[in-house]
Design an enzyme around this catalytic site. Structure first.
Site, mmCIF file in Angstrom:
data_model
loop_
_atom_site.group_PDB
_atom_site.id
_atom_site.type_symbol
_atom_site.label_atom_id
_atom_site.label_comp_id
_atom_site.label_asym_id
_atom_site.label_seq_id
_atom_site.Cartn_x
_atom_site.Cartn_y
_atom_site.Cartn_z
ATOM 1 N N ASN A 163 -34.096 35.379 24.252
ATOM 2 C CA ASN A 163 -35.503 34.970 24.349
ATOM 3 C C ASN A 163 -36.021 34.172 23.173
ATOM 4 O O ASN A 163 -37.079 33.550 23.252
ATOM 5 C CB ASN A 163 -36.380 36.194 24.613
ATOM 6 C CG ASN A 163 -36.365 37.186 23.463
ATOM 7 O OD1 ASN A 163 -35.456 37.172 22.646
ATOM 8 N ND2 ASN A 163 -37.382 38.014 23.406
ATOM 9 N N ASP A 224 -17.228 43.355 20.945
ATOM 10 C CA ASP A 224 -16.628 44.479 20.204
ATOM 11 C C ASP A 224 -15.628 43.980 19.168
ATOM 12 O O ASP A 224 -15.545 44.496 18.056
ATOM 13 C CB ASP A 224 -15.936 45.446 21.170
ATOM 14 C CG ASP A 224 -16.931 46.274 21.967
ATOM 15 O OD1 ASP A 224 -16.511 47.186 22.694
ATOM 16 O OD2 ASP A 224 -18.153 45.993 21.837
ATOM 17 N N GLU A 259 -32.620 45.011 15.526
ATOM 18 C CA GLU A 259 -33.958 44.832 16.099
ATOM 19 C C GLU A 259 -33.790 44.955 17.606
ATOM 20 O O GLU A 259 -33.146 44.093 18.217
ATOM 21 C CB GLU A 259 -34.525 43.476 15.706
ATOM 22 C CG GLU A 259 -34.690 43.277 14.218
ATOM 23 C CD GLU A 259 -35.812 44.115 13.631
ATOM 24 O OE1 GLU A 259 -36.562 44.734 14.402
ATOM 25 O OE2 GLU A 259 -35.935 44.136 12.394
ATOM 26 N N CYS A 293 -39.802 41.297 22.911
ATOM 27 C CA CYS A 293 -39.607 42.701 22.524
ATOM 28 C C CYS A 293 -40.939 43.333 22.151
ATOM 29 O O CYS A 293 -41.168 44.507 22.377
ATOM 30 C CB CYS A 293 -38.644 42.801 21.361
ATOM 31 S SG CYS A 293 -39.262 41.989 19.904
ATOM 32 N N THR A 294 -41.817 42.498 21.596
ATOM 33 C CA THR A 294 -43.115 43.011 21.130
ATOM 34 C C THR A 294 -44.200 42.847 22.183
ATOM 35 O O THR A 294 -45.382 42.958 21.875
ATOM 36 C CB THR A 294 -43.565 42.209 19.890
ATOM 37 O OG1 THR A 294 -43.408 40.829 20.199
ATOM 38 C CG2 THR A 294 -42.774 42.589 18.652
HETATM 39 P P1 NAP Z 1 -28.678 41.824 24.984
HETATM 40 O O1 NAP Z 1 -28.198 41.779 26.376
HETATM 41 O O2 NAP Z 1 -28.545 43.063 24.214
HETATM 42 O O3 NAP Z 1 -27.897 40.642 24.200
HETATM 43 C C1 NAP Z 1 -28.238 40.368 22.855
HETATM 44 C C2 NAP Z 1 -27.052 39.698 22.197
HETATM 45 O O4 NAP Z 1 -25.990 40.622 22.094
HETATM 46 C C3 NAP Z 1 -26.495 38.525 23.002
HETATM 47 O O5 NAP Z 1 -26.029 37.526 22.123
HETATM 48 C C4 NAP Z 1 -25.327 39.163 23.729
HETATM 49 O O6 NAP Z 1 -24.316 38.247 24.108
HETATM 50 C C5 NAP Z 1 -24.805 40.063 22.657
HETATM 51 N N1 NAP Z 1 -23.963 41.151 23.136
HETATM 52 C C6 NAP Z 1 -23.910 41.702 24.360
HETATM 53 N N2 NAP Z 1 -23.000 42.693 24.389
HETATM 54 C C7 NAP Z 1 -22.456 42.761 23.141
HETATM 55 C C8 NAP Z 1 -21.460 43.575 22.517
HETATM 56 N N3 NAP Z 1 -20.808 44.535 23.155
HETATM 57 N N4 NAP Z 1 -21.166 43.354 21.213
HETATM 58 C C9 NAP Z 1 -21.804 42.388 20.514
HETATM 59 N N5 NAP Z 1 -22.758 41.582 21.054
HETATM 60 C C10 NAP Z 1 -23.072 41.779 22.349
HETATM 61 O O7 NAP Z 1 -30.220 41.413 24.873
HETATM 62 P P2 NAP Z 1 -30.932 40.130 25.531
HETATM 63 O O8 NAP Z 1 -30.909 40.304 27.000
HETATM 64 O O9 NAP Z 1 -30.363 38.902 24.952
HETATM 65 O O10 NAP Z 1 -32.415 40.306 24.962
HETATM 66 C C11 NAP Z 1 -33.305 41.192 25.609
HETATM 67 C C12 NAP Z 1 -33.336 42.521 24.879
HETATM 68 O O11 NAP Z 1 -33.376 42.313 23.471
HETATM 69 C C13 NAP Z 1 -34.586 43.321 25.203
HETATM 70 O O12 NAP Z 1 -34.281 44.707 25.217
HETATM 71 C C14 NAP Z 1 -35.513 43.041 24.033
HETATM 72 O O13 NAP Z 1 -36.449 44.077 23.813
HETATM 73 C C15 NAP Z 1 -34.533 42.944 22.912
HETATM 74 N N6 NAP Z 1 -35.081 42.103 21.860
HETATM 75 C C16 NAP Z 1 -35.524 42.710 20.712
HETATM 76 C C17 NAP Z 1 -36.096 41.935 19.717
HETATM 77 C C18 NAP Z 1 -36.599 42.525 18.425
HETATM 78 O O14 NAP Z 1 -36.860 41.758 17.487
HETATM 79 N N7 NAP Z 1 -36.749 43.850 18.329
HETATM 80 C C19 NAP Z 1 -36.212 40.566 19.859
HETATM 81 C C20 NAP Z 1 -35.745 39.995 21.058
HETATM 82 C C21 NAP Z 1 -35.172 40.773 22.058
HETATM 83 P P3 NAP Z 1 -24.369 37.655 25.633
HETATM 84 O O15 NAP Z 1 -25.584 36.827 25.705
HETATM 85 O O16 NAP Z 1 -23.091 36.870 25.736
HETATM 86 O O17 NAP Z 1 -24.392 38.826 26.550
HETATM 87 O O1 G3P Z 2 -38.780 39.397 21.356
HETATM 88 C C1 G3P Z 2 -38.791 38.575 20.244
HETATM 89 C C2 G3P Z 2 -39.631 39.233 19.200
HETATM 90 O O2 G3P Z 2 -39.149 38.900 17.971
HETATM 91 C C3 G3P Z 2 -41.089 38.882 19.449
HETATM 92 O O3 G3P Z 2 -41.523 37.874 18.609
HETATM 93 O O4 G3P Z 2 -43.375 36.593 17.584
HETATM 94 O O5 G3P Z 2 -43.238 36.804 20.074
HETATM 95 O O6 G3P Z 2 -43.864 38.774 18.693
HETATM 96 P P1 G3P Z 2 -43.082 37.478 18.747
#
Ligand code: NAP
Ligand code: G3P
Length: 485
Positions: A163, A224, A259, A293-294
């Protein structure tokens, strides 16, 4: 910068030792646009042997990079920031098609990233360490002095989510390299074209060969191997709680910055300015179709407030523009993929079947979920607790402030919360009790500005992001103690 942007037959290579190289793997991953299904390009699923080679190269580069002057390191960040600004339109167009984010938000992400890199460079110059004299401690001596500097950790594995493929890659790369580390970037597969463009920006900014290398390939296949590679000295991950916890289970002694997911609550008190609350809740819950995420992912309030707030929310929701990300003023765009849309639709169905009151939305067209609001969501419903990562918002009614705090804290997540009130004492009473990283008072939940500390607790993460905090996380003190005669 990238000729033939979004050329469907283009095979995007990986940055290795300052050059763009083809993988020996004959496994290509086609990147289709969630906007119109068009083929944007192909990335290579790198082999484990190529991962070994890549990490070896970054470790070799680390030897000279860590000796590079801070001034030279910061100059590269300033140059990369300028290149981001110069190429913001092209990057935003690519990103818009790749992750179905509205154009305006894509441009904002690129410009924000340029600002982040400049601020990172500026901040690094203020983190030069300190000198301590022994006699400030009881019994200590003036002849004993400690000179404390900050040292890099080595090679950082940066893993970014779909995202924010540019900002959440750069928010790792910038602080890491300015601290003297080298970086292996594993971009999100859906978002990898945008992230590779960022890598080229750093390359063109003069980053020495091997300081930043990229590894494309599905995280589920190569993740992994990357996360457990002996050449990695730090893992900086942003993504889902499920994957983050998986990485943490593998990491042993490797330090982590995670995060993860969230279920941010907007608690609205009876004295709140309801127009302020409604505007912030709408922006917080539905921007980028709730794929933040936020994002505000639940409202917790009282009957007396809900009965006035819901009509305000309903009107604003029904005025949100739904469409493709290139349309002016659009907010609700197709979700990143069919699986995500199915998941959100499942939460909507569960809420309906469980007796929640559908106020507006609840329908789907392709992978577009129409902005949805439910009233009377109860704690036995999935929507009360699960992270939709889509434009669906539950309102949970409570009868007291302490009940609101109890329900907010019952979530497995602890990223952020908002409190809407005009009573500062109540705001602080609630904020101090909420088990989250950040409490926003009279504002939507959000990560920015990027120099603020940004952290999740419980299932929302570990460690603290935010420019100064990221530099600190990816470096360590080194003390040299002088003992004068
Ligand atoms: P995701 O499916 O967890 O993927 C995140 C990253 O991890 C991608 O680059 C993904 O690669 C990689 N990945 C997947 N499986 C892995 C493994 N086993 N080992 C190492 N890396 C691996 O998350 P997303 O769908 O991209 O993002 C949505 C989620 O992220 C939501 O839960 C959101 O809340 C969270 N998020 C949190 C924040 C924050 O700042 N707290 C910010 C943004 C998003 P692939 O793309 O190749 O699968
Ligand atoms: O999900 C991405 C997280 O970092 C949110 O960023 O600036 O939209 O609150 P922001």
């Amino acid at each position: 910068m990238f000729t033939n942007l979004c050329c469907k037959n283009k095979i995007y290579k990986n940055l290795y030792n300052g050059h763009w190289i083809e993988s020996n793997s004959n496994k290509l991953i086609e990147i289709f646009s969630p906007v119109d299904g068009s083929l944007l390009g192909k990335v290579q699923a790198m082999t484990t042997e190529e991962v070994d080679m890549t990490i070896k190269n970054t470790k070799e580069a680390f030897i000279s990079w860590k000796e590079t002057s801070l001034s030279d390191r910061t100059e590269i960040l300033y140059k990369a920031a300028d290149l981001l600004d110069e190429n913001s339109e092209e990057m935003a167009t690519l990103m818009m098609m790749e992750i179905s984010k509205d154009k305006k938000s894509c441009v904002s992400e690129v410009v924000r990233t340029a600002d982040l890199l400049r601020f990172t460079a500026d901040t690094a110059k203020t983190m030069q360490g300190e000198a301590l004299v022994g006699d400030s401690f009881p019994g200590g001596s003036k002849s004993k002095m400690s000179f404390v500097s900050r040292e890099p950790l080595g090679t950082v594995l940066a893993i970014a989510p779909f995202n924010y493929p540019v900002n959440l890659s750069a928010s790792k790369i910038g602080p890491a390299i300015v601290a003297g580390n080298t970086v292996v970037l594993k971009p999100p597969t859906q978002g990898s074209l945008s992230a590779l463009y960022l890598a080229e920006i750093f390359n063109k900014a003069g980053l020495p060969a091997g300081v930043l290398n990229t590894v494309t390939g599905r995280g589920s296949e190569i993740g992994d191997y990357l996360a457990t590679h002996p050449g990695i000295n730090f893992i900086n991950f942003t993504g889902s709680t499920e994957v983050g916890q998986h990485i943490a289970s593998l990491s042993k002694m490797i330090p982590l910055l995670l995060e993860l997911g969230g279920k941010d609550a907007a608690i609205v008190l009876e004295d709140a300015n309801l127009e302020t609350a409604a505007t912030n809740i709408i922006n917080g819950a539905y921007s980028y179709s709730g794929q933040r995420c936020t994002a505000v992912k639940r409202i917790i309030t009282f009957d007396s407030v809900a009965d006035k707030l819901i009509p305000l929310l309903k009107e604003k929701i029904e005025n949100l523009k739904v469409g493709n990300p290139d349309e002016e003023g659009v907010v609700i765009t197709p979700l990143i993929d069919n699986k995500s849309a199915d998941y959100v639709e499942g939460l909507i169905k569960d809420a309906k079947d469980s007796g929640a009151t559908l106020i507006t939305g609840g329908t789907r067209k392709g992978n577009t979920i129409y902005p949805t609001l439910f009233d009377n969501v109860t704690t036995d419903m999935r929507l009360a607790w699960e992270e939709p990562f889509g434009p669906v918002l539950p309102l949970i009614r409570v009868s007291s402030i302490d009940e609101a705090i109890e329900i907010a804290n019952k979530s497995e997540y602890g990223l952020q919360s908002s409190v809407f009130t005009q009573d500062i004492d109540k705001a602080f009473y609630i904020a101090k009790k909420l088990e989250v990283g950040t409490v926003q008072v009279n504002n939507k939940t959000e990560r920015g500005p990027d120099h603020f500390p940004f952290l999740g607790v419980k299932s929302s993460g570990m460690g603290t992001q935010g420019i100064k905090y990221s530099i600190e996380s990816m470096s360590r003190p080194k003390a040299i103690v002088l003992n004068l005669k």
